[in-house]
Scaffold this active site. Sequence first.
Site, short mmCIF file in Angstrom:
data_model
loop_
_atom_site.label_atom_id
_atom_site.label_comp_id
_atom_site.label_asym_id
_atom_site.label_seq_id
_atom_site.Cartn_x
_atom_site.Cartn_y
_atom_site.Cartn_z
N SER A 7 -0.95 19.12 -14.61
CA SER A 7 -1.38 18.60 -15.91
C SER A 7 -1.51 19.75 -16.90
O SER A 7 -2.31 20.68 -16.71
CB SER A 7 -2.73 17.89 -15.79
OG SER A 7 -3.29 17.77 -17.08
N ASP A 34 -1.08 14.93 -20.94
CA ASP A 34 -2.25 14.09 -21.25
C ASP A 34 -2.49 13.97 -22.74
O ASP A 34 -2.89 14.94 -23.40
CB ASP A 34 -3.50 14.71 -20.62
CG ASP A 34 -3.54 14.51 -19.11
OD1 ASP A 34 -3.44 13.37 -18.66
OD2 ASP A 34 -3.67 15.52 -18.39
N MET A 36 -4.68 12.48 -25.73
CA MET A 36 -6.03 11.93 -25.99
C MET A 36 -6.27 11.84 -27.49
O MET A 36 -5.94 12.78 -28.22
CB MET A 36 -7.08 12.86 -25.37
CG MET A 36 -6.89 13.09 -23.89
SD MET A 36 -8.17 14.20 -23.29
CE MET A 36 -7.67 14.32 -21.57
N MET A 139 -6.83 6.57 -11.83
CA MET A 139 -7.71 7.65 -12.28
C MET A 139 -8.82 7.87 -11.26
O MET A 139 -9.55 6.93 -10.91
CB MET A 139 -8.33 7.32 -13.64
CG MET A 139 -7.37 7.30 -14.81
SD MET A 139 -6.40 8.81 -15.01
CE MET A 139 -7.68 10.04 -15.24
N GLY A 146 -10.39 17.74 -17.98
CA GLY A 146 -9.97 18.34 -16.71
C GLY A 146 -11.19 18.93 -16.01
O GLY A 146 -12.28 19.01 -16.60
N GLY A 147 -11.01 19.30 -14.77
CA GLY A 147 -12.06 20.02 -14.05
C GLY A 147 -13.22 19.20 -13.53
O GLY A 147 -14.25 19.76 -13.13
N ASP A 175 -4.82 10.84 -10.36
CA ASP A 175 -5.10 11.82 -11.41
C ASP A 175 -6.60 12.09 -11.52
O ASP A 175 -7.38 11.20 -11.84
CB ASP A 175 -4.57 11.24 -12.74
CG ASP A 175 -4.68 12.20 -13.90
OD1 ASP A 175 -5.07 13.36 -13.70
OD2 ASP A 175 -4.38 11.75 -15.03
N GLY A 176 -6.97 13.36 -11.27
CA GLY A 176 -8.35 13.79 -11.50
C GLY A 176 -9.01 14.36 -10.25
O GLY A 176 -9.08 13.70 -9.22
N GLY A 177 -9.44 15.63 -10.35
CA GLY A 177 -10.18 16.24 -9.26
C GLY A 177 -9.36 16.50 -8.01
O GLY A 177 -9.89 16.55 -6.91
N GLY A 197 -4.57 19.56 -12.54
CA GLY A 197 -4.63 20.44 -13.70
C GLY A 197 -5.28 21.76 -13.37
O GLY A 197 -4.62 22.76 -13.13
C1 DX5 Z 1 -8.08 13.64 -17.31
C2 DX5 Z 1 -6.59 13.84 -17.30
C3 DX5 Z 1 -6.13 14.59 -16.11
C4 DX5 Z 1 -6.68 15.99 -16.02
C5 DX5 Z 1 -6.74 16.36 -14.57
O1 DX5 Z 1 -8.42 12.75 -18.29
O2 DX5 Z 1 -5.94 12.60 -17.30
O3 DX5 Z 1 -4.72 14.60 -16.03
O4 DX5 Z 1 -5.93 16.94 -16.72
O5 DX5 Z 1 -7.38 17.58 -14.47
P1 DX5 Z 1 -8.00 18.10 -13.11
O6 DX5 Z 1 -6.89 18.18 -12.12
O7 DX5 Z 1 -8.55 19.45 -13.48
O8 DX5 Z 1 -9.07 17.13 -12.69
ZN ZN Z 2 -3.74 12.51 -16.85
#
Ligand code: DX5
Ligand code: ZN
Length: 214
Positions: A7, A34, A36, A139, A146-147, A175-177, A197
């Site tokens: 990401s 991503d 937003m 999700m 991220g993070g 996606d996420g964590g 990410g």
């Molecule tokens: C969060 C995004 C993710 C994010 C993931 O809203 O959709 O794609 O970048 O980041 P990590 O891998 O750090 O959780």
């Molecule tokens: Zn994403």
Amino acid sequence: MVKIAPSLLSANFADLKKDIHSIEIAGADWIHYDVMDGHFVPNISFGYSILKDISQVTSMYLDVHLMISDPCKYVDEFIRSKASLITFHVEAIEDETKIRELISHIHKANIQVGLSIKPATPVSAIEKYLEDIDVVLVMSVEPGFGGQSFQEQAIEKIQKLSSLKNQYHFLIEVDGGINQETGDICKKAGADVLVAGSYIFNADNRKKVIDSLR
Ligand code: DX5
Ligand code: ZN
């Protein structure tokens, strides 16, 4: 083999070209992009003009994740900006007909379509669209940043989707964590694509980290 989609949200925006090439060389499969709008989620990232520029410096598959309240309004810009896959959130559009129209509008442009569900949204909310889409994006954190830490309820959803998959052709993306440990759990549950990410971009050796996710 599972696909890895770094990401760009965790990349250095002042050095995007270098970061894109670093993941390309490291063997990443997709670029996860991503978007937003500060409305659907409480954060603002980047829009379609940066995507267009990115499409000119890489041939990687561009996986666009729209976290915006009005995907219908902006979808054509992302089509023009060379997205390979456009994923929007089922929570963003109330009307079933509009969701179906958006899916077929994107497909008519020869671009793949994904539907995403937030942690609180059940698989049943998208079940009726499964035969028409290419990707389900589960999700595993609240979208926006991220993070964050992986939320376990994603696993049951991946398993459920995996059990429905035989009848259709969609890929399951998470996606996420995602890190080595949570990535492993997702793979075992049936995930086809892992988005990561911070785990990838914070690492000195990106190839090693990408390999560890496979
Ligand atoms: C969060 C995004 C993710 C994010 C993931 O809203 O959709 O794609 O970048 O980041 P990590 O891998 O750090 O959780
Ligand atoms: Zn994403």
